[in-house]
Design an enzyme around this catalytic site. Structure first.
Site, PDB file in Angstrom:
ATOM      1  N   CYS A   1     -38.403 147.608  13.981  1.00  0.00           N
ATOM      2  CA  CYS A   1     -37.432 147.687  12.881  1.00  0.00           C
ATOM      3  C   CYS A   1     -37.711 146.504  11.971  1.00  0.00           C
ATOM      4  CB  CYS A   1     -35.987 147.753  13.384  1.00  0.00           C
ATOM      5  SG  CYS A   1     -35.400 146.323  14.305  1.00  0.00           S
TER       6      CYS A   1
ATOM      7  N   HIS B   1     -44.062 138.149  33.762  1.00  0.00           N
ATOM      8  CA  HIS B   1     -42.853 137.677  34.453  1.00  0.00           C
ATOM      9  C   HIS B   1     -41.719 138.695  34.454  1.00  0.00           C
ATOM     10  CE1 HIS B   1     -43.808 133.075  34.105  1.00  0.00           C
ATOM     11  NE2 HIS B   1     -44.850 133.795  34.477  1.00  0.00           N
TER      12      HIS B   1
END
Ligand code: RB5
Length: 144
Positions: free
Chosen positions: A68, A101
């Site tokens: 966006c 992670h």
């Protein structure tokens, strides 16, 4: 067989990058699902974010990419769907860490905030980095 499709969506603020990223991915042999928007007319980013999030959560797509203007609205909306870990990235280190992670499964970017070359490098890094597992899996389990 594992589903390797990438679902992509944008609002009017991310229209140009979504189309460029789809071409970039298809040139590299990825299969894509384009949920829109398909014109530059103003539209509501949550509707698009929810469509991509659903495809990823149901495993109809392996991963998703949402663009966006800022990437912020898309990431907030996508993260409402259970099982979605959407990461807003503005550079490649965050893209790498969000995979290693956090096992991010949706990448969000802001077309009005980052250049096209950076956006494509983020996509490349994000798609080519594996989740590290181990102690990180336990932390992801805690999120769920
Ligand atoms: C649309 O003007 C803009 O608000 C949207 O693209 C996005 O940046 C929202 O977070």
């Amino acid at each position: 067989m594992e589903n390797k499709k990438i679902a992509l969506g944008c609002d009017h603020g991310g229209f140009n990058y979504k189309n460029k990223i789809i071409k970039y991915l298809e040139d590299k042999g990825y299969e894509t699902i384009d949920v829109g928007t398909y014109t530059q007319e103003s539209c509501d980013y949550p509707e698009i974010a929810h469509k991509v999030a659903k495809l990823v959560a149901t495993k109809e797509a392996e991963k998703g990419i949402l663009i966006c203007g800022s990437g912020i609205g898309m990431s907030i909306a996508a993260n409402k769907t259970k099982g979605i870990r959407a990461a807003l990235c503005t550079e490649t280190t965050s893209a790498r860490l969000s995979r290693e992670h956090n096992n991010s499964n949706i990448l969000c970017m802001g077309e009005r905030l980052i250049g096209e070359t950076m956006a494509l490098e983020i996509v490349e890094t994000w798609l080519n980095t594996e989740f590290s597992g181990g102690r990180h899996q336990h932390r992801i389990d805690l999120i769920e």
